[in-house]
Design a protein around this motif. Structure first.
Motif, PDB file in Angstrom:
ATOM      1  N   SER A   1      -9.446   9.478  10.937  1.00 58.67           N
ATOM      2  CA  SER A   1      -9.486   8.347  11.859  1.00 58.67           C
ATOM      3  C   SER A   1      -9.733   7.044  11.103  1.00 58.67           C
ATOM      4  N   ASP A   2     -10.705   7.074  10.154  1.00 62.40           N
ATOM      5  CA  ASP A   2     -10.980   5.874   9.340  1.00 62.40           C
ATOM      6  C   ASP A   2      -9.745   5.472   8.531  1.00 62.40           C
ATOM      7  N   ALA A   3      -9.087   6.454   7.941  1.00 64.46           N
ATOM      8  CA  ALA A   3      -7.892   6.166   7.139  1.00 64.46           C
ATOM      9  C   ALA A   3      -6.794   5.576   8.020  1.00 64.46           C
ATOM     10  N   ALA A   4      -6.652   6.109   9.234  1.00 63.62           N
ATOM     11  CA  ALA A   4      -5.628   5.587  10.149  1.00 63.62           C
ATOM     12  C   ALA A   4      -5.947   4.155  10.542  1.00 63.62           C
ATOM     13  N   GLN A   5      -7.221   3.843  10.763  1.00 62.25           N
ATOM     14  CA  GLN A   5      -7.602   2.472  11.115  1.00 62.25           C
ATOM     15  C   GLN A   5      -7.347   1.521   9.943  1.00 62.25           C
ATOM     16  N   ARG A   6      -7.670   1.962   8.726  1.00 64.73           N
ATOM     17  CA  ARG A   6      -7.410   1.109   7.549  1.00 64.73           C
ATOM     18  C   ARG A   6      -5.912   0.864   7.394  1.00 64.73           C
ATOM     19  N   LEU A   7      -5.121   1.929   7.593  1.00 66.04           N
ATOM     20  CA  LEU A   7      -3.661   1.759   7.497  1.00 66.04           C
ATOM     21  C   LEU A   7      -3.153   0.796   8.554  1.00 66.04           C
ATOM     22  N   LEU A   8      -3.696   0.888   9.758  1.00 65.19           N
ATOM     23  CA  LEU A   8      -3.282   0.000  10.830  1.00 65.19           C
ATOM     24  C   LEU A   8      -3.624  -1.452  10.472  1.00 65.19           C
ATOM     25  N   HIS A   9      -4.828  -1.687   9.958  1.00 62.51           N
ATOM     26  CA  HIS A   9      -5.209  -3.047   9.556  1.00 62.51           C
ATOM     27  C   HIS A   9      -4.286  -3.573   8.459  1.00 62.51           C
ATOM     28  N   LYS A  10      -3.974  -2.730   7.479  1.00 62.05           N
ATOM     29  CA  LYS A  10      -3.065  -3.149   6.398  1.00 62.05           C
ATOM     30  C   LYS A  10      -1.690  -3.471   6.959  1.00 62.05           C
ATOM     31  N   ALA A  11      -1.224  -2.630   7.907  1.00 66.30           N
ATOM     32  CA  ALA A  11       0.096  -2.857   8.488  1.00 66.30           C
ATOM     33  C   ALA A  11       0.123  -4.180   9.246  1.00 66.30           C
ATOM     34  N   VAL A  12      -0.945  -4.474   9.982  1.00 65.65           N
ATOM     35  CA  VAL A  12      -1.034  -5.737  10.713  1.00 65.65           C
ATOM     36  C   VAL A  12      -1.069  -6.902   9.715  1.00 65.65           C
ATOM     37  N   GLU A  13      -1.822  -6.746   8.629  1.00 66.21           N
ATOM     38  CA  GLU A  13      -1.899  -7.791   7.610  1.00 66.21           C
ATOM     39  C   GLU A  13      -0.510  -8.077   7.006  1.00 66.21           C
ATOM     40  N   LEU A  14       0.173  -6.979   6.645  1.00 63.66           N
ATOM     41  CA  LEU A  14       1.510  -7.131   6.052  1.00 63.66           C
ATOM     42  C   LEU A  14       2.490  -7.742   7.039  1.00 63.66           C
ATOM     43  N   ALA A  15       2.379  -7.338   8.290  1.00 63.46           N
ATOM     44  CA  ALA A  15       3.276  -7.899   9.306  1.00 63.46           C
ATOM     45  C   ALA A  15       3.017  -9.404   9.461  1.00 63.46           C
ATOM     46  N   GLY A  16       1.750  -9.802   9.391  1.00 68.64           N
ATOM     47  CA  GLY A  16       1.413 -11.232   9.491  1.00 68.64           C
ATOM     48  C   GLY A  16       1.944 -11.992   8.305  1.00 68.64           C
ATOM     49  N   LYS A  17       1.863 -11.448   7.104  1.00 77.49           N
ATOM     50  CA  LYS A  17       2.369 -12.114   5.912  1.00 77.49           C
ATOM     51  C   LYS A  17       3.901 -12.224   5.966  1.00 77.49           C
ATOM     52  N   LEU A  18       4.540 -11.228   6.486  1.00 75.72           N
ATOM     53  CA  LEU A  18       6.008 -11.267   6.562  1.00 75.72           C
ATOM     54  C   LEU A  18       6.491 -12.284   7.569  1.00 75.72           C
ATOM     55  N   ARG A  19       5.739 -12.566   8.598  1.00 75.93           N
ATOM     56  CA  ARG A  19       6.137 -13.543   9.621  1.00 75.93           C
ATOM     57  C   ARG A  19       6.016 -14.960   9.083  1.00 75.93           C
ATOM     58  N   ARG A  20       5.185 -15.229   8.154  1.00 79.21           N
ATOM     59  CA  ARG A  20       4.960 -16.588   7.646  1.00 79.21           C
ATOM     60  C   ARG A  20       6.095 -17.082   6.869  1.00 79.21           C
TER      61      ARG A  20
END
Length: 135
Positions: A116-135
């Protein structure tokens, strides 16, 4: 080519089947006669047997019935004992499996928490990467 002097006999099986069918047909057509014949045979057998032999036969039949009842009780007790033994063995096996499952519970819960912790970290990273790609 050799010749045989064996003569084929009519099949006895077919004759026996025909005779059996004839008896069954007769019994179906004349049920009253069959019952009357049975009663007559019973009367003749009763007249031929002495009173003492009938009583002796009844005593033997009662003895055999008692023996059969006793054997049935003994077999029943054995069956109950075997069922109880089998149930005890199954209970022990169930307890051993429950113990093993209990021992595996904590590591399984830890593994679920880590996943569960690993899935949450992956989700945060995915959100971070998605935010960087939108910029």
């Amino acid at each position: 080519m050799t010749e045989s002097n064996v003569v084929k006999l009519p099949e006895a099986k077919a004759k026996a089947e025909e005779a059996g069918k004839a008896v069954v047909d007769f019994a179906r057509e004349h049920p009253g006669l069959i019952v009357a014949g049975g009663v007559a045979l019973g009367l003749v057998a009763g007249a031929l047997l002495s009173r003492g032999s009938g009583r002796k036969l009844a005593r033997h039949a009662l003895t055999l019935a008692e023996m059969a009842g006793t054997a049935s009780v003994a077999f029943g007790r054995q069956a109950i004992e075997r069922a109880e033994d089998a149930g005890e063995g199954l209970r022990r096996q169930g307890e051993a499996l429950a113990d093993k499952a209990g021992k595996l519970k904590a590591p399984a819960e830890d593994a679920v928490d880590q996943a569960s912790d690993a899935a949450q970290r992956l989700l945060h990273k995915a959100v971070e990467l998605a935010g960087k790609l939108r910029r």
